[in-house]
Motif scaffolding. Structure first.
Motif, PDB file in Angstrom:
ATOM      1  N   GLU A 242     -67.106  85.284  57.007  1.00  0.00           N
ATOM      2  CA  GLU A 242     -66.801  84.607  55.749  1.00  0.00           C
ATOM      3  C   GLU A 242     -68.075  84.372  54.942  1.00  0.00           C
ATOM      4  N   LEU A 243     -69.144  84.006  55.611  1.00  0.00           N
ATOM      5  CA  LEU A 243     -70.425  83.818  54.923  1.00  0.00           C
ATOM      6  C   LEU A 243     -70.891  85.127  54.287  1.00  0.00           C
ATOM      7  N   GLU A 244     -70.722  86.236  54.961  1.00  0.00           N
ATOM      8  CA  GLU A 244     -71.101  87.532  54.385  1.00  0.00           C
ATOM      9  C   GLU A 244     -70.281  87.846  53.136  1.00  0.00           C
ATOM     10  N   ARG A 245     -68.981  87.485  53.152  1.00  0.00           N
ATOM     11  CA  ARG A 245     -68.149  87.678  51.961  1.00  0.00           C
ATOM     12  C   ARG A 245     -68.652  86.813  50.802  1.00  0.00           C
ATOM     13  N   HIS A 246     -68.994  85.577  51.116  1.00  0.00           N
ATOM     14  CA  HIS A 246     -69.522  84.677  50.083  1.00  0.00           C
ATOM     15  C   HIS A 246     -70.855  85.198  49.543  1.00  0.00           C
ATOM     16  N   LYS A 247     -71.698  85.708  50.432  1.00  0.00           N
ATOM     17  CA  LYS A 247     -72.994  86.254  49.996  1.00  0.00           C
ATOM     18  C   LYS A 247     -72.800  87.436  49.058  1.00  0.00           C
ATOM     19  N   ALA A 248     -71.896  88.335  49.411  1.00  0.00           N
ATOM     20  CA  ALA A 248     -71.641  89.509  48.565  1.00  0.00           C
ATOM     21  C   ALA A 248     -71.136  89.077  47.190  1.00  0.00           C
ATOM     22  N   HIS A 249     -70.234  88.110  47.176  1.00  0.00           N
ATOM     23  CA  HIS A 249     -69.715  87.603  45.907  1.00  0.00           C
ATOM     24  C   HIS A 249     -70.837  86.939  45.101  1.00  0.00           C
ATOM     25  N   TRP A 250     -71.662  86.139  45.780  1.00  0.00           N
ATOM     26  CA  TRP A 250     -72.746  85.450  45.095  1.00  0.00           C
ATOM     27  C   TRP A 250     -73.751  86.443  44.505  1.00  0.00           C
ATOM     28  N   LEU A 251     -74.104  87.468  45.254  1.00  0.00           N
ATOM     29  CA  LEU A 251     -75.055  88.457  44.746  1.00  0.00           C
ATOM     30  C   LEU A 251     -74.513  89.162  43.506  1.00  0.00           C
ATOM     31  N   LYS A 252     -73.233  89.489  43.532  1.00  0.00           N
ATOM     32  CA  LYS A 252     -72.609  90.130  42.370  1.00  0.00           C
ATOM     33  C   LYS A 252     -72.603  89.173  41.175  1.00  0.00           C
ATOM     34  N   PHE A 253     -72.214  87.928  41.416  1.00  0.00           N
ATOM     35  CA  PHE A 253     -72.153  86.920  40.361  1.00  0.00           C
ATOM     36  C   PHE A 253     -73.543  86.635  39.784  1.00  0.00           C
ATOM     37  N   SER A 254     -74.517  86.368  40.675  1.00  0.00           N
ATOM     38  CA  SER A 254     -75.854  86.009  40.192  1.00  0.00           C
ATOM     39  C   SER A 254     -76.528  87.168  39.482  1.00  0.00           C
ATOM     40  N   SER A 255     -76.247  88.377  39.900  1.00  0.00           N
ATOM     41  CA  SER A 255     -76.782  89.549  39.215  1.00  0.00           C
ATOM     42  C   SER A 255     -76.218  89.652  37.800  1.00  0.00           C
ATOM     43  N   ALA A 256     -74.920  89.408  37.673  1.00  0.00           N
ATOM     44  CA  ALA A 256     -74.284  89.464  36.357  1.00  0.00           C
ATOM     45  C   ALA A 256     -74.815  88.362  35.438  1.00  0.00           C
ATOM     46  N   VAL A 257     -74.926  87.151  35.960  1.00  0.00           N
ATOM     47  CA  VAL A 257     -75.443  86.047  35.153  1.00  0.00           C
ATOM     48  C   VAL A 257     -76.899  86.297  34.789  1.00  0.00           C
ATOM     49  N   GLY A 258     -77.684  86.742  35.763  1.00  0.00           N
ATOM     50  CA  GLY A 258     -79.091  87.044  35.502  1.00  0.00           C
ATOM     51  C   GLY A 258     -79.251  88.129  34.461  1.00  0.00           C
ATOM     52  N   GLY A 259     -78.391  89.126  34.516  1.00  0.00           N
ATOM     53  CA  GLY A 259     -78.451  90.197  33.535  1.00  0.00           C
ATOM     54  C   GLY A 259     -78.219  89.698  32.121  1.00  0.00           C
TER      55      GLY A 259
END
Length: 128
Positions: free
Chosen positions: A82-99
């Protein structure tokens, strides 16, 4: 402006290093975030119970000679997944926001207007 946190991911992340009791989880979150994540008991314990029902963590009572028994929480294999799923979601989200937030503004071409013959030796002046 406040951003929404993912408390499940934070608690799972706090348990990666090893078993902890409630106060230890709160301290790990607070210290690891320089005070940004300051979860109180009213938020933590219902979340821990929910996570136990999902099979992500396990609570075990620990006896102590120096004080009362404490419940210690352990990250289970399903919790790691579950933590790995959250990490993958967070990386996608933070990349989009950072962009969006960290994007540089496009450079404007400097507009120039040339006026011939105004300066001696140069023949033109650039304004803009």
């Amino acid at each position: 402006m406040a951003f929404k946190t993912d408390p499940e991911a934070l608690v799972l992340g706090a348990l990666v290093a090893g078993p902890q009791h409630g106060y230890g989880i709160v301290k790990t979150l607070r210290d690891g975030s320089s005070g940004l994540f300051n979860m109180n008991e009213g938020q933590l314990y219902p979340l821990l119970h929910k996570m136990q029902k999902h099979g992500w963590i396990k609570g075990e009572w620990e006896t102590s000679e120096s004080g009362p028994a404490r419940k210690t929480y352990v990250l289970l294999e399903e919790g790691r997944k579950e933590l790995e799923r959250h990490k993958a979601h967070w990386l996608k989200f933070s990349s989009a926001v950072g962009g969006l937030l960290l994007a540089e503004e496009p450079k404007r071409e400097e507009s120039t207007t040339r006026i011939p013959g105004l300066l001696p030796n140069k023949g033109e002046v650039t304004c803009g």
